[in-house]
Write an enzyme that holds these catalytic residues in place. Structure first.
Site, PDB file in Angstrom:
ATOM      1  CG  ASP A  45      25.184 -49.114 -35.970  1.00 42.74           C
ATOM      2  OD1 ASP A  45      24.563 -50.006 -36.585  1.00 42.74           O
ATOM      3  OD2 ASP A  45      24.765 -48.594 -34.929  1.00 42.74           O
ATOM      4  CG  ASP A 100      23.322 -54.324 -37.157  1.00 43.93           C
ATOM      5  OD1 ASP A 100      23.910 -55.139 -36.426  1.00 43.93           O
ATOM      6  OD2 ASP A 100      22.434 -53.562 -36.728  1.00 43.93           O
ATOM      7  CD  GLU A 101      26.419 -52.363 -33.682  1.00 41.82           C
ATOM      8  OE1 GLU A 101      27.394 -51.881 -33.063  1.00 41.82           O
ATOM      9  OE2 GLU A 101      25.331 -52.604 -33.142  1.00 41.82           O
TER      10      GLU A 101
END
Length: 417
Positions: free
Chosen positions: A11, A107-108
């Site tokens: 993350d 973003d993950e």
């Protein structure tokens, strides 16, 4: 012999805000947030840095409300091209450790590094190497969870932020994971939480120690799935990037100017998306055997569901029927800001023989009818023929008059993969 997978969940911390700080170092020591147009009534906070978080600024809250909490809040407009760039740069680093990478937004992502340990060390060592490289090479920080299931790895990345590695192993997960609240599990929404809490089930450990038959009665199939997750029995695979590239798909998604809060709101927009997907399927001479939907809440949390079908389709009615049923299965009743529909598992329409099954014959007739509609629209305009469902909402009428679906800058996706 240990046969557990080694899965990482990565993350990127305060991703949008952190990327903007790379371009504007003056943001580093002041409370700042990425948000929509301040003049817009529905402008919201898309992301904030740690300084803004200390003032209580929250993702998805109105800008005016955030300004009341933090009068000195510096606002930065979103730059999607920057976020895509750094997401891709991080992805390039991940791919040097494994080809089994499954994205979960910009973003993950999950990484399965089970087959990489001989080259790079154990799961924690690989996570630490990636964390350091992202920091040194990109100037960003990440939190990484290491575990033997995807869900536990996700819980690990949320456990300690920013710039940290947390490992949940067979030896410590009962001590670390079981005390967490039920809503920490991915896909446990408000209604599921309320149902569990009503019966005194408030922690992940209490889910694990419940009778799976009782959970199934309370929550259907999802109850048994949650029991497996809580007991570390979930064996969901991380998707390999090479497999993803081999899968052809046609998709369309949009971000709306205001939250979708009712089924009617979603129904209108989803039908418009399905029409776009169906039209492009027919134009490319494809039929689809699979449909998926993706939902993004106003707090930017993204989730989805998909279904494989026995009957191929290229008409909007069939696609919508499946997409809307998938939506109703997973929607947690929280406001939505973005939805997407994807048709996958594609085959060339010419390769299909005339079917003896009435379901396929009906689908073929629908596609032929919509082909005629395509011709009329191309000649007289998109709004020359419209479905009644789209005439029940003024926003949808405006949407159909336009060539493109409305979106925030950089938020709309219309993909042919």
């Amino acid at each position: 012999m240990n046969t557990d997978k080694i899965i990482l969940h990565i993350d990127m911390n305060n991703f949008f805000a952190s990327v903007e700080t790379l371009y504007h170092p003056e943001y580093k020591d002041v409370p700042m947030a990425v948000g929509g147009d301040v003049e817009e009534r529905h402008g919201i906070i898309l992301a904030k840095n740690m300084h803004a978080k200390k003032f209580g600024v929250q993702t998805a809250e109105p800008i005016w409300q955030a300004k009341k909490k933090c009068p000195n809040l510096v606002l930065c407009p979103p730059h999607s091209e920057r976020y895509v760039k750094y997401s891709n740069l991080a992805y390039d680093i991940y791919s040097q450790y494994t080809d089994k990478i499954e994205s979960f937004g910009l973003d993950e992502c999950w990484l399965d590094v089970t087959g990489s340990t001989r080259l790079f060390g154990n799961g924690r060592e690989i996570a630490e190497k990636i964390r350091k490289r992202i920091k040194e090479e990109l100037g960003l920080t990440v939190s990484i969870g290491v575990s033997f299931t995807k869900e536990f790895a996700k819980l690990g990345s949320d456990y300690k932020k920013p710039d940290a590695v947390t490992e949940f192993s067979r030896e410590n997960y009962k001590e670390k994971v079981w005390p967490m609240a039920v809503e920490e599990i991915l896909y446990v929404g408000k209604s599921t939480k309320q149902t569990l809490n009503k019966y005194g089930i408030k922690t992940i450990g209490q889910i694990a120690q419940s009778d799976p038959k009782v959970l199934r009665k309370l929550l259907g199939k999802n109850g048994h799935s949650l029991w497996r997750v809580a007991n570390g029995l979930d064996n969901t695979e991380v998707q390999c990037i090479d497999e993803e590239r081999d899968v052809k798909s046609i998709s369309n998604s949009t971000t709306t100017s205001k939250d979708m809060v009712t089924e009617k709101d979603v129904k209108v927009i989803m039908y418009a998306l399905c029409e776009k997907v169906a039209m492009r399927l027919r134009k490319s001479n494809f039929v689809a055997y699979g449909i998926s939907v993706s939902l993004r809440r106003s707090d930017l949390y993204t989730y989805g569901h998909q279904k494989q079908c026995e009957i191929p389709m290229s008409d909007s009615t069939s696609i919508f029927s499946i997409a809307f049923s998938l939506f109703k299965e997973i929607w947690d009743k929280r406001p939505l800001r973005s939805i997407g529909v994807k048709a996958f598992s594609l085959s060339e329409d010419d390769a299909l023989q005339c079917s003896l099954y009435p379901e396929e014959e009906r689908g073929q007739r629908k596609s032929e009818l919509e082909n005629t509609v395509d011709i009329l629209r191309s000649k007289y305009g998109d709004s020359s023929i419209m479905r009644a469902v789209l005439l029940t909402d003024s926003d949808a009428v405006e949407l159909k008059k336009s060539k493109n679906l409305p979106s925030l800058p950089g938020a709309d996706r219309s993909d042919f993969e």
